[in-house]
Design a protein around this motif. Structure first.
Motif, PDB file in Angstrom:
ATOM      1  N   SER A  21       0.844  -1.186   0.000  1.00 48.10           N
ATOM      2  CA  SER A  21       0.000   0.000   0.000  1.00 48.10           C
ATOM      3  C   SER A  21       0.879   1.236   0.000  1.00 48.10           C
ATOM      4  O   SER A  21       1.994   1.221   0.526  1.00 48.10           O
ATOM      5  CB  SER A  21      -0.902   0.025   1.237  1.00 48.10           C
ATOM      6  OG  SER A  21      -1.760  -1.085   1.275  1.00 48.10           O
ATOM      7  N   CYS A  22       0.359   2.290  -0.563  1.00 46.09           N
ATOM      8  CA  CYS A  22       1.052   3.574  -0.555  1.00 46.09           C
ATOM      9  C   CYS A  22       0.017   4.646  -0.242  1.00 46.09           C
ATOM     10  O   CYS A  22      -0.871   4.916  -1.051  1.00 46.09           O
ATOM     11  CB  CYS A  22       1.716   3.836  -1.895  1.00 46.09           C
ATOM     12  SG  CYS A  22       2.474   5.467  -2.048  1.00 46.09           S
ATOM     13  N   ALA A  23       0.143   5.217   0.939  1.00 36.29           N
ATOM     14  CA  ALA A  23      -0.777   6.260   1.370  1.00 36.29           C
ATOM     15  C   ALA A  23      -0.185   7.623   1.035  1.00 36.29           C
ATOM     16  O   ALA A  23       1.001   7.875   1.281  1.00 36.29           O
ATOM     17  CB  ALA A  23      -1.028   6.149   2.862  1.00 36.29           C
ATOM     18  N   ARG A  72      -6.018   1.683  -7.339  1.00 36.43           N
ATOM     19  CA  ARG A  72      -6.008   2.874  -6.500  1.00 36.43           C
ATOM     20  C   ARG A  72      -7.405   3.140  -5.963  1.00 36.43           C
ATOM     21  O   ARG A  72      -8.405   2.785  -6.584  1.00 36.43           O
ATOM     22  CB  ARG A  72      -5.489   4.094  -7.263  1.00 36.43           C
ATOM     23  CG  ARG A  72      -6.381   4.569  -8.378  1.00 36.43           C
ATOM     24  CD  ARG A  72      -5.662   5.643  -9.220  1.00 36.43           C
ATOM     25  NE  ARG A  72      -5.446   6.869  -8.453  1.00 36.43           N
ATOM     26  CZ  ARG A  72      -4.619   7.845  -8.868  1.00 36.43           C
ATOM     27  NH1 ARG A  72      -3.956   7.730 -10.006  1.00 36.43           N
ATOM     28  NH2 ARG A  72      -4.480   8.940  -8.133  1.00 36.43           N
ATOM     29  N   THR A  78      -4.933   6.257  -1.633  1.00 35.67           N
ATOM     30  CA  THR A  78      -4.056   5.092  -1.533  1.00 35.67           C
ATOM     31  C   THR A  78      -3.957   4.368  -2.866  1.00 35.67           C
ATOM     32  O   THR A  78      -4.957   4.238  -3.583  1.00 35.67           O
ATOM     33  CB  THR A  78      -4.560   4.124  -0.454  1.00 35.67           C
ATOM     34  OG1 THR A  78      -4.648   4.807   0.804  1.00 35.67           O
ATOM     35  CG2 THR A  78      -3.615   2.933  -0.296  1.00 35.67           C
ATOM     36  N   TYR A  80      -2.327   0.659  -4.489  1.00 36.46           N
ATOM     37  CA  TYR A  80      -1.970  -0.679  -4.045  1.00 36.46           C
ATOM     38  C   TYR A  80      -1.188  -1.423  -5.125  1.00 36.46           C
ATOM     39  O   TYR A  80      -1.321  -1.142  -6.317  1.00 36.46           O
ATOM     40  CB  TYR A  80      -3.225  -1.489  -3.726  1.00 36.46           C
ATOM     41  CG  TYR A  80      -4.144  -0.832  -2.727  1.00 36.46           C
ATOM     42  CD1 TYR A  80      -5.240  -0.082  -3.153  1.00 36.46           C
ATOM     43  CD2 TYR A  80      -3.922  -0.957  -1.361  1.00 36.46           C
ATOM     44  CE1 TYR A  80      -6.089   0.527  -2.246  1.00 36.46           C
ATOM     45  CE2 TYR A  80      -4.766  -0.361  -0.447  1.00 36.46           C
ATOM     46  CZ  TYR A  80      -5.850   0.377  -0.892  1.00 36.46           C
ATOM     47  OH  TYR A  80      -6.678   0.976   0.017  1.00 36.46           O
TER      48      TYR A  80
END
Length: 125
Positions: A21-23, A72, A78, A80
């Motif tokens: 994940s990328c927040a 996304r 976020t 993914y």
């Protein structure tokens, strides 16, 4: 300005799966193209996958098609990366990146304006 924080990395055996994940912070998240890259020790940073601002277009490195899926959720700010059938050669630091040019889905590292700190993925045989 966009700040990116990756999570979900770890150690897994070959054949296993991980979801990265990328927040992101920043009000303009939904307008950015987002990408995932990876860098193995002693190697250059390589393109993995990218997704355009509304998720309608995705692009993958040829060698990863069928195993990795990018998605996304703009409501959660976020992006993914679902990684399946992992192989030892997938071992690398995985980075999330954002490109302010919303009308393209670029693969070169230099086209991306913002980067996360990376998350380690280790696949053992």
């Amino acid at each position: 300005q966009v700040q990116l924080v990756e999570s979900g990395g770890g150690s897994v055996q070959a054949g296993g799966s991980l979801r990265l994940s990328c927040a992101a912070s920043g009000r303009t998240f939904s307008t950015y193209t987002l990408g995932w890259f990876r860098q193995a020790p002693g190697k250059e940073r390589d393109f993995v996958a990218a997704i355009n601002w509304n998720g309608a277009y995705v692009h993958y490195a040829d060698s990863l098609k069928g195993r990795f899926t990018i998605s996304r959720d703009n409501a959660k700010n976020t992006v993914y990366l679902q990684m399946n059938s992992l192989k030892p050669q997938d071992t690398a630091i995985y980075y999330c990146a954002a490109d302010a040019a919303r009308l393209r889905v670029a693969t070169p590292v230099k086209e991306y304006d913002y980067w996360g700190q990376g998350t380690q993925v280790t696949v053992s045989s």
